[in-house]
Write a protein that holds these residues in place. Structure first.
Motif, PDB file in Angstrom:
ATOM      1  N   LEU A  83       0.878  -1.178   0.000  1.00 37.34           N
ATOM      2  CA  LEU A  83       0.000   0.000   0.000  1.00 37.34           C
ATOM      3  C   LEU A  83       0.909   1.220   0.000  1.00 37.34           C
ATOM      4  N   LEU A  84       1.051   1.802  -1.196  1.00 34.79           N
ATOM      5  CA  LEU A  84       2.060   2.844  -1.364  1.00 34.79           C
ATOM      6  C   LEU A  84       1.460   4.198  -1.713  1.00 34.79           C
ATOM      7  N   ASP A  85       0.225   4.178  -2.246  1.00 34.79           N
ATOM      8  CA  ASP A  85      -0.350   5.463  -2.662  1.00 34.79           C
ATOM      9  C   ASP A  85      -1.878   5.414  -2.608  1.00 34.79           C
ATOM     10  N   ASP A  86      -2.504   6.543  -2.916  1.00 37.07           N
ATOM     11  CA  ASP A  86      -3.960   6.654  -2.794  1.00 37.07           C
ATOM     12  C   ASP A  86      -4.694   5.623  -3.651  1.00 37.07           C
ATOM     13  N   VAL A  95     -12.822  -3.708   1.368  1.00 35.07           N
ATOM     14  CA  VAL A  95     -12.740  -4.721   2.430  1.00 35.07           C
ATOM     15  C   VAL A  95     -13.210  -4.128   3.756  1.00 35.07           C
ATOM     16  N   THR A  96     -12.715  -2.943   4.094  1.00 38.15           N
ATOM     17  CA  THR A  96     -13.083  -2.379   5.402  1.00 38.15           C
ATOM     18  C   THR A  96     -14.577  -2.027   5.437  1.00 38.15           C
ATOM     19  N   MET A 110      -4.933  -3.131   9.899  1.00 34.41           N
ATOM     20  CA  MET A 110      -4.065  -3.596   8.810  1.00 34.41           C
ATOM     21  C   MET A 110      -2.633  -3.785   9.307  1.00 34.41           C
ATOM     22  N   GLN A 111      -2.082  -4.944   9.015  1.00 33.95           N
ATOM     23  CA  GLN A 111      -0.681  -5.137   9.409  1.00 33.95           C
ATOM     24  C   GLN A 111       0.258  -4.541   8.357  1.00 33.95           C
ATOM     25  N   ILE A 112       1.239  -3.804   8.808  1.00 35.12           N
ATOM     26  CA  ILE A 112       2.286  -3.280   7.910  1.00 35.12           C
ATOM     27  C   ILE A 112       3.514  -4.168   8.088  1.00 35.12           C
ATOM     28  N   LEU A 113       3.933  -4.753   6.993  1.00 37.96           N
ATOM     29  CA  LEU A 113       5.024  -5.739   7.031  1.00 37.96           C
ATOM     30  C   LEU A 113       6.115  -5.347   6.049  1.00 37.96           C
ATOM     31  N   HIS A 114       7.284  -5.115   6.577  1.00 38.44           N
ATOM     32  CA  HIS A 114       8.459  -4.949   5.703  1.00 38.44           C
ATOM     33  C   HIS A 114       9.384  -6.118   6.013  1.00 38.44           C
ATOM     34  N   THR A 115       9.543  -7.004   5.035  1.00 38.10           N
ATOM     35  CA  THR A 115      10.269  -8.253   5.331  1.00 38.10           C
ATOM     36  C   THR A 115      11.791  -8.068   5.340  1.00 38.10           C
ATOM     37  N   GLY A 116      12.281  -6.893   4.958  1.00 42.45           N
ATOM     38  CA  GLY A 116      13.719  -6.621   5.042  1.00 42.45           C
ATOM     39  C   GLY A 116      14.541  -7.683   4.325  1.00 42.45           C
ATOM     40  N   LYS A 162      -5.425   4.389   7.280  1.00 43.13           N
ATOM     41  CA  LYS A 162      -6.502   5.150   7.927  1.00 43.13           C
ATOM     42  C   LYS A 162      -7.491   5.663   6.870  1.00 43.13           C
ATOM     43  N   GLN A 163      -6.892   6.166   5.796  1.00 39.69           N
ATOM     44  CA  GLN A 163      -7.729   6.664   4.691  1.00 39.69           C
ATOM     45  C   GLN A 163      -8.586   5.545   4.097  1.00 39.69           C
ATOM     46  N   ALA A 164      -8.081   4.319   4.137  1.00 44.53           N
ATOM     47  CA  ALA A 164      -8.806   3.178   3.555  1.00 44.53           C
ATOM     48  C   ALA A 164      -9.869   2.622   4.499  1.00 44.53           C
TER      49      ALA A 164
END
Ligand code: FAD
Ligand code: NAP
Ligand code: SF4
Length: 682
Positions: A83-86, A95-96, A110-116, A162-164
């Protein structure tokens, strides 16, 4: 400050589970949340309807809060959805909206996951270029500007969430993913302000949290998942865990969620061999240090376990992830006192994590409908049929109960005296005690769907006359290799061994190293209490020190695995390493356990004969005598189709499912899926 578990009891049996909890600016209606699972649905284009149906069903099923699968905040975050942009927020909004419309009192986060370093792409990033044992590429070291870009990306992603329409976000800062690699010394070799001292190593998560909170404001749930025990030598010390959690609380996190692994660690943390709620006590210790709520997780699969954990004060919220795949209605069933109708997650990983880690869509072994809510349904039938089902193994049980639920009149026959087929063998294997739950579930479903169960009835073609439909689920026959001496008294079938009907000597060869060969080796080398039933035994067998909590929680000394005095050799004809075909996420635990018990594993074996001296074979062309008292034959299976063939001979049509259809590579996942798919259309 949270409302700790208090006297707001609303439920007689599960007063803690069913009491609301203040979380940040809002209230969660009960203490059970659906933990984050990456199902693959997130990654399919135009699949908002499928994702919505999946979450809506769980929301209607009664959970207080849902945490979605991980969504990446930056192009380097990994293969999965981002999820990078509007523009990206629109799919999430569907979904929400669907979840909120279906269950306005359920929070979706929503979980934010950066797998590095686990991103699996050449552009993967980390604080230092340290390749993970399980990573595909050495990560690129982040520059100062790169670090700033990542922090900004987390904040942006949270703002978009939040916007979503989400009620909050969870950031995962554990498991060997990007954030956790800043924390641990061996993956953070930096000497600038992002590495070195503990204050510097925790700067990244603290900064991420600060910036995320600024981006989303106070009225947004903020969960942060930390490794309370990373199960890694050189991992976090306990005082570091506590200081991190306190720092995150100070920066505005609403809930600390405790996680217990790095994916690369050598300790099983969620497989069926892990005792229920084994790690909750660690969360309990951390809870005493904080004033915000804490979440515990791992192998909490039934409401009574959740209630105990909460009542002990080990956590404020209990995360149940896979149990929600197995039964979307778990929470409602607990609330209504219908616990015996819960389809319990058995911790097998076969259809969930094994799928995730091999790029397949997640589903569930005991519930083939999981993640297929829009395509696999069991509506009531307009014209009920009379259906005979022969065989009450997993295939027959799943078909019979689903078909009866649709309104068909189902008669279920089995030659045995109890339902379950081969699951009655599986449940006897130490570490597979959860299989009893599946049998309990099906027994209850037979009762409430009105299936007419006829046990101790070996069916022949005559008995099947007059039914509208016949379903053959007669399972398998063990394969008896055409080997000289296969009927020698030293040679016994795995069925007789597991059922306790055969005597097993002290020197044993197991012929065949598939799932059943491994299970038999486990059974005959086992000593004492099953680790799955005793946290102390489990801790000893896997080198965990819950009490003293050394760095990472692991002692680093050789685990102590109880074993009896049997000498066991596990054999296969293939030349590949023994056990290579076992489950992706659990196979290593079985191999390691047997190695620690001293089981020899030999591949490339050609069997010659069995006689008084033992098992004669060649290995790599050289003759070898395995001087053993017992040869246990675990050489796979053949379909048991004699009834089907007899029916076909009389011109009566039938449907074949499970092992009776195809024994090669059969497992309960396939048996239950085939049964469910047939029940949906018949
Ligand atoms: P079965 O379970 O074999 O059931 C067939 C039933 O048909 C039996 O109850 C039999 O009595 C009945 N029957 C046969 N002929 C007649 C007749 N003429 N009249 C009446 N009744 C009849 N799978 C997994 O996915 N994960 C695991 O971890 C796992 N562990 C296992 C461990 C062990 C020790 C064993 C033995 C198996 C394990 N399996 C596991 C395999 C799994 O149990 C099978 O894949 C599954 O049981 C197949 O289901 P089925 O319904 O096709 O057949
Ligand atoms: P399997 O996994 O197919 O293994 C059969 C073994 O027998 C293999 O090692 C095979 O290897 C050997 N074999 C096959 N034909 C042979 C022959 N003619 N002579 C000698 N050896 C022969 O089957 P299984 O172990 O019987 O298990 C049945 C099913 O139950 C499996 O498919 C499995 O998925 C499921 N199961 C799963 C689990 C689990 O934990 N997930 C546990 C138990 C069972 P070689 O041909 O190389 O010798
Ligand atoms: Fe649980 Fe197995 Fe289903 Fe996964 S596949 S949710 S571990 S029962």
């Amino acid at each position: 400050m949270s409302d700790r578990i208090n006297d707001m009891a609303v439920h007689a049996k599960y007063p803690h589970v069913f009491s609301p909890l203040r979380v940040g600016h809002t209230t969660v209606k009960n203490r059970i949340l659906m933990g984050s699972m990456h199902t693959g649905l997130e990654d399919v284009d135009n699949a908002a309807d499928r994702l919505s149906a999946y979450f809506v069903e769980r929301a209607r099923g009664g959970v207080g809060m849902i945490i979605t699968g991980g969504i990446g905040p930056h192009p380097t975050a990994g293969h999965g959805a981002k999820l990078l942009d509007d523009n990206g927020a629109a799919m999430h909004r569907e979904v929400t909206d669907a979840v909120h419309a279906a269950a306005p009192d359920v929070k979706i986060v929503m979980q934010i996951l950066h797998t590095g370093p686990l991103a699996g792409t050449p552009d993967c990033v980390a604080p230092s270029p340290v390749k993970s044992r399980i990573g595909r590429h050495a990560p690129n070291e982040l520059t100062e500007e790169g670090i700033e870009e990542q922090i900004a990306a987390f904040a942006n992603c949270a703002r978009l969430a939040k916007q979503a329409g989400y009620d909050g976000i969870e950031i995962i800062g554990s498991a060997g993913y990007l954030i956790s690699t800043f924390l641990v010394e061996k993956t953070n070799l930096r000497s600038d302000r992002w590495g070195g001292s503990w204050e510097n190593r925790m700067r990244f998560p603290v900064e991420v949290v600060r910036r995320v909170r600024q981006a989303v404001g106070p009225d947004f749930i903020f969960v942060f998942r930390i490794s309370a025990m990373d199960m890694l030598q050189g991992g976090l010390a306990w005082d570091e865990v506590v200081s991190l959690a306190k720092a995150l609380e100070a920066e505005g996190v609403d809930v600390i969620s405790t996680h217990f692994c790095w994916h690369e660690s050598f300790v099983p943390t969620i497989a069926t061999m892990v005792p229920r709620a084994a790690f909750a006590g660690v969360t309990g210790r951390l809870r005493k240090e904080l004033s915000i709520p804490v979440i515990t997780s791992n192998r909490i699969n039934m409401p009574d376990v959740a209630e105990e954990v909460l009542a002990r004060g080990d956590a404020d919220l209990v995360s149940m992830a896979r149990p929600m795949l197995a039964d979307a209605e778990l929470v409602n069933k607990a609330f209504e006192g219908r616990e015996d109708e819960i389809n319990t997650c058995i911790g097998c990983n076969q259809a969930c994590l094994d799928h995730t880690f091999t790029g397949r869509m997640t589903t569930c072994l005991v519930n083939a409908r999981a993640c297929r809510e829009t395509e696999l349904n069991f509506p009531p039938v307009a014209t009920p049929k009379s259906i005979a089902v022969v065989g009450a193994g997993p295939a027959g049980l799943a078909f019979a109960t689903l078909a009866a639920q649709r309104g068909h009149k189902v008669t279920l026959f089995d030659a045995g005296s109890e339902v379950g087929g081969q699951f009655n063998l599986a449940k006897r294997i130490p570490g597979k005690e959860e299989f009893y739950e599946t049998l309990r579930y099906f027994a209850k479903m037979i009762e409430i769907t009105g299936v007419d169960l006829r046990l101790d009835t070996r069916v022949d073609a005559d008995l099947l006359r007059g039914f509208d439909e016949i379903v053959i689920a007669t399972g398998i026959e063990p394969r008896k290799p055409p080997l000289e001496g296969i009927d020698h008294p030293k040679a016994v079938s795995y069925i007789d061994v597991i059922a306790g009907r055969a005597t097993v000597g002290t020197k044993v060869a197991i012929m065949g190293a598939g799932g059943i060969g491994f299970d038999v080796a486990e059974l005959i080398t086992h000593q004492g209490t099953s680790a799955a039933l005793d946290i102390e035994v489990f801790a000893r067998e896997w080198g965990i020190d819950f009490a003293n909590h050394p760095r990472g929680g692991v002692t680093g000394i050789e685990p102590q695995v109880a074993r009896n005095s049997r000498e066991v050799t596990l054999l296969q004809r293939k030349t590949t390493p023994v056990g290579q075909g076992l489950g992706k996420t659990t196979g290593w635990t079985h191999r390691l356990t047997l190695q620690r018990r001293g089981v020899r594993m030999v591949s490339g074996v050609d069997y010659v004969r069995i006689d008084d001296a033992g098992l004669h074979a060649t290995v790599g062309g050289e003759p070898v005598l395995f001087d053993v008292d017992t040869v246990i034959v675990c050489a796979g299976q053949e379909p048991a189709r004699s009834l089907h063939d007899a029916l076909a001979g009389t011109g009566i049509a039938s449907h074949l499912i499970g092992g009776a259809l195809e024994a090669g590579e059969l497992d309960a996942k396939r048996a239950i899926r085939q049964a469910s798919e047939l029940a949906a259309v018949l």
